[in-house]
Motif scaffolding. Structure first.
Motif, PDB file in Angstrom:
ATOM      1  N   ALA A  82       0.827  -1.207   0.000  1.00 35.53           N
ATOM      2  CA  ALA A  82       0.000   0.000   0.000  1.00 35.53           C
ATOM      3  C   ALA A  82       0.859   1.254   0.000  1.00 35.53           C
ATOM      4  CB  ALA A  82      -0.931  -0.011   1.219  1.00 35.53           C
ATOM      5  N   PHE A  83       1.958   1.241   0.737  1.00 36.00           N
ATOM      6  CA  PHE A  83       2.842   2.408   0.785  1.00 36.00           C
ATOM      7  C   PHE A  83       3.513   2.649  -0.564  1.00 36.00           C
ATOM      8  CE2 PHE A  83       7.054   4.297   1.926  1.00 36.00           C
ATOM      9  CZ  PHE A  83       6.569   5.548   2.291  1.00 36.00           C
ATOM     10  N   GLN A  85       2.241   1.953  -3.371  1.00 33.55           N
ATOM     11  CA  GLN A  85       1.196   2.539  -4.213  1.00 33.55           C
ATOM     12  C   GLN A  85       1.031   4.031  -3.950  1.00 33.55           C
ATOM     13  OE1 GLN A  85      -2.068  -0.268  -3.243  1.00 33.55           O
ATOM     14  NE2 GLN A  85      -2.274  -0.545  -5.446  1.00 33.55           N
ATOM     15  N   CYS A  86       1.186   4.408  -2.690  1.00 31.02           N
ATOM     16  CA  CYS A  86       0.983   5.810  -2.320  1.00 31.02           C
ATOM     17  C   CYS A  86       2.123   6.715  -2.788  1.00 31.02           C
ATOM     18  CB  CYS A  86       0.853   5.928  -0.797  1.00 31.02           C
ATOM     19  SG  CYS A  86      -0.653   5.229  -0.113  1.00 31.02           S
ATOM     20  N   LYS A  91       6.935  10.814  -6.813  1.00 34.98           N
ATOM     21  CA  LYS A  91       6.572  11.534  -5.590  1.00 34.98           C
ATOM     22  C   LYS A  91       7.742  11.571  -4.608  1.00 34.98           C
ATOM     23  CE  LYS A  91       2.429  11.070  -4.129  1.00 34.98           C
ATOM     24  NZ  LYS A  91       1.172  10.519  -3.529  1.00 34.98           N
ATOM     25  N   PRO A 130       7.906  11.670   2.531  1.00 36.74           N
ATOM     26  CA  PRO A 130       6.964  10.559   2.366  1.00 36.74           C
ATOM     27  C   PRO A 130       7.392   9.378   3.233  1.00 36.74           C
ATOM     28  CG  PRO A 130       7.654  11.428   0.241  1.00 36.74           C
ATOM     29  CD  PRO A 130       8.565  12.024   1.260  1.00 36.74           C
ATOM     30  N   MET A 135       1.451   8.667   5.836  1.00 38.96           N
ATOM     31  CA  MET A 135       0.510   8.258   4.800  1.00 38.96           C
ATOM     32  C   MET A 135      -0.657   7.513   5.430  1.00 38.96           C
ATOM     33  SD  MET A 135       1.492   9.211   1.812  1.00 38.96           S
ATOM     34  CE  MET A 135       2.932   9.762   0.901  1.00 38.96           C
ATOM     35  N   THR A 139      -5.765   6.488   1.909  1.00 37.03           N
ATOM     36  CA  THR A 139      -5.418   7.139   0.657  1.00 37.03           C
ATOM     37  C   THR A 139      -5.066   6.142  -0.425  1.00 37.03           C
ATOM     38  OG1 THR A 139      -3.114   7.339   1.336  1.00 37.03           O
ATOM     39  CG2 THR A 139      -4.560   9.166   1.875  1.00 37.03           C
ATOM     40  N   SER A 140      -4.859   4.882  -0.028  1.00 36.47           N
ATOM     41  CA  SER A 140      -4.539   3.848  -1.001  1.00 36.47           C
ATOM     42  C   SER A 140      -5.702   2.891  -1.144  1.00 36.47           C
ATOM     43  CB  SER A 140      -3.287   3.066  -0.552  1.00 36.47           C
ATOM     44  OG  SER A 140      -3.089   1.972  -1.389  1.00 36.47           O
TER      45      SER A 140
END
Length: 235
Positions: A82-83, A85-86, A91, A130, A135, A139-140
């Motif tokens: 998931a991280f 992806q974020c 970024k 980041p 995060m 958000t994911s």
């Protein structure tokens, strides 16, 4: 228990597909540091995809700076995928290379990586780094609450309800003994005129009720008042 042991083969296969899809994105097709093609490694706490050569340099920095994983050989946890992806390379570099000059030399890639992540020479002075702690899982799409194992949640459903609205208990009052005035009403006796709440003050009472007669009789006989425990035998 190792968290990786809780990842089933089906979930691991799902992770592999997600990572493969992330590597096909334009911003992740090159190594985040040396710009080499087709990276197959990642730093799970920096959120970047890197090549084999750069992954070795990242390992030398220590896990407090970079934690390296293979996108094809290692087992990934849901929050790690998931991280990734974020964040991703674009970024991440927007933060770590915010002040990087266009003429920066990448020929000594080891020095470049240490300067970039260890010294934080070109890191942004305005945006936050980041990081997993910065995060939110929501958000994911992959890191939604429904995908977080129940054991990893801070509170159970019952605890959440309890914290939102504490239970209300009705106030309880002590039951008090019946006063003499209430006893008079129960026995239909006339009120005692002039009776004060202070037992030390004695007043004359012409009303011939049960208690007055008792006190008058005791006063005339000039006797010591018997203890209350013996009054139960009085007839």
């Amino acid at each position: 228990m190792n968290d990786k042991a809780s990842v089933s083969k089906e979930l691991n296969a799902k992770h592999a597909k997600i990572l493969e899809g992330l590597l096909k994105l334009p911003e992740n097709r090159e190594c985040a540091d040396c710009r080499g093609r087709a990276p197959r490694w990642a730093s799970i706490n920096l959120g970047i995809f890197i090549c084999l050569q750069c992954s070795g340099i990242h390992r030398s920095l220590g896990v407090h700076i970079s934690k390296v994983r293979s996108t094809t050989l290692d087992t990934w946890l849901p929050e790690q995928v998931a991280f990734m992806q974020c964040v991703g390379n674009e970024k991440s570099n927007n933060y770590w290379e915010a002040d990087l000059p266009a003429s920066a030399d990448r020929s000594d890639i080891a020095k470049f990586i240490r300067t970039k992540y260890q010294e934080k020479k070109w890191a942004s002075r305005y945006a936050p780094q980041p990081a997993p702690s910065n995060m939110a899982a929501e958000t994911s799409e992959f890191g939604a609450k429904a995908d977080i194992p129940r054991k990893a949640r801070k509170y159970s459903l019952e605890e959440e309800v309890f914290n939102e609205q504490p239970p209300q208990f009705p106030s309880s009052t002590r039951s008090r003994g019946v006063s003499l005035d209430t006893m008079d009403e129960i026995l239909n006796l006339p009120p005692k005129n002039g009776l004060t709440s202070n037992p030390s003050v004695k007043k004359k009472d012409d009303t011939k009720d049960l208690f007055t007669l008792l006190y008058a009789s005791e006063a005339k006989q000039d006797r010591t008042i018997v203890p209350p425990s013996r009054w139960a035998t009085f007839e």
